[in-house]
Design a protein around this motif. Structure first.
Motif: not given
Length: 296
Positions: A159, A193, A195, A220, A224, A227, A241-243
Motif C-alpha cells: 500500500d 495494490h 487502490c 491515482r 500507480e 507502485f 504487477r497488479h494495480f
C-alpha cells in the motif's frame, strides 16, 4: 540459508484433519526448519460437572488420547524427513498459552488454522485470530481452507498510499518476506495494490480549480507510479504487477480467488480507538480469503 530455522504450529487436537499440519510439514521439509507442534486443549465444560477426582481422571484420559494421536503424527512426519517434536497441553487461556509458547520458543513463524467466526459473534467478541494479529510478535501464518501444501503462487499486498508504510519500510518487508517464501517454495511472486482512492485524504493532492474527478485521476496516477517504482525496484515482471481500483478487502479476495493464489502476504498495522474495535483491512480480509494469510 533458509529464512526459517524454527517453526511453531499450534493446533486443536480435536480437529484431526487440520490443513495447517500438512502446510507446516511441507514448509518445514522445504526449508529444512525444525517444526514444533503444540496441541492445545481447552478444558471441556462438561468436565466441570464431575467431582474433583473423577474430573481429574477424565482430563488425564482425554489428554493421553490426544497425545497418542499426536505421537503418531510426529512419527509419520519424521518418516517423511521432517525434524519435528510435539506436545499436548491444557490451555485455560488459549491466547496467553500461544503467546507464551512464542516467547519461549522464539519461532521464525507461527502457523495456525484460520478459526472462522460468524459475523454476529465478531460484532460482540474479538476473534482469537484478530488477537493474534494484534499481539503476536513474530510473523503469523494463518492457514486457509484452499491452496497447495507447498505454495505455488504468493501474492504480496502493498500500500504505497499510506505514509506510515513508506516511512517504516513495511511495504519493503512485505515484499522481502513474500519473495523469500516464493524462492523457498519455487513459487511465483505477484505484487498487488488494491487502490481505494475514495479512502485517501485528498487535501494535499492538488487544488487550484481542479475538479474532484481531476484530483482523483491525479492521485491515482501518483499512486500507480509509486507502485510501479516499487515493483521495478524488486524486479517483479510486468505481468505479475497488479494495480486494481476498488475496496481493498473485496479486491484482495476476488484477486486471490481468480489467480488461485496459495498465500497472501500483508502487513499488520497497530490500531487505536474505533479502528481497533472495527478491525483493520488485514483482519477483515482474513475471513474473506480462500487462501492462507501471512501477516507481518
Amino acid at each position: 540459508m533458509s529464512q526459517y530455522q524454527r517453526l511453531l504450529l499450534v493446533i486443536d487436537p480435536a480437529a484431526r484433519h487440520s490443513p495447517a499440519i500438512l502446510r507446516a510439514a511441507a514448509l518445514a521439509r522445504a526449508s529444512r526448519a525444525a517444526l514444533h507442534i503444540a496441541a492445545l486443549l481447552k478444558p471441556a465444560a462438561i468436565l466441570a460437572l464431575f467431582d474433583h477426582k473423577t474430573g481429574a481422571e477424565a482430563r488425564e484420559r482425554h489428554r493421553l488420547e490426544h497425545r497418542h494421536w499426536l505421537q503418531e503424527q510426529v512419527q509419520r512426519l519424521r518418516g517423511q524427513g521432517v525434524t519435528v517434536s510435539g506436545e499436548v497441553a491444557w490451555a485455560d487461556d488459549l491466547l496467553e498459552e500461544i503467546l507464551q509458547h512464542v516467547a519461549e520458543l522464539e519461532p521464525d513463524l507461527l502457523i495456525k488454522d484460520v478459526q472462522h467466526e460468524p459475523a454476529l459473534k465478531r460484532a460482540f467478541l474479538t476473534p482469537m485470530d484478530w488477537h493474534l494479529l494484534r499481539q503476536c510478535p513474530v510473523p503469523l501464518y494463518l492457514v486457509g481452507r484452499e491452496g497447495h501444501a507447498l505454495p505455488r503462487k504468493v501474492v504480496a499486498a502493498v500500500d504505497p498510499s499510506r505514509p506510515e508504510s513508506r516511512h517504516n519500510g513495511l511495504n519493503e518487508r512485505i515484499i522481502d518476506a513474500a519473495n523469500s517464501l516464493a524462492l523457498q517454495c519455487d513459487a511465483e511472486l505477484h505484487l498487488l495494490h488494491a487502490c481505494d482512492v475514495s479512502s485517501v485524504y485528498l487535501g494535499d493532492a492538488g487544488g487550484g480549480g481542479l475538479t474532484l474527478a481531476d484530483l482523483t485521476h491525479e492521485l491515482r496516477t501518483t499512486l500507480e507510479r509509486a507502485f510501479l517504482e516499487l515493483a521495478e525496484r524488486y524486479g517483479v515482471p510486468p505481468e505479475r504487477r497488479h494495480f486494481i481500483l476498488g475496496q481493498p478487502v473485496t479486491v484482495l479476495a476476488r484477486f486471490v480467488a481468480e489467480q488461485q493464489a496459495d498465500v497472501l502476504v500483508m502487513g499488520r498495522v497497530h490500531r487505536q480507538g474505533l479502528e481497533k474495535l472495527v478491525g483493520s483491512t488485514t483482519e477483515h480480509a482474513l475471513y474473506q480469503l480462500p487462501c492462507s494469510l501471512l501477516a507481518l
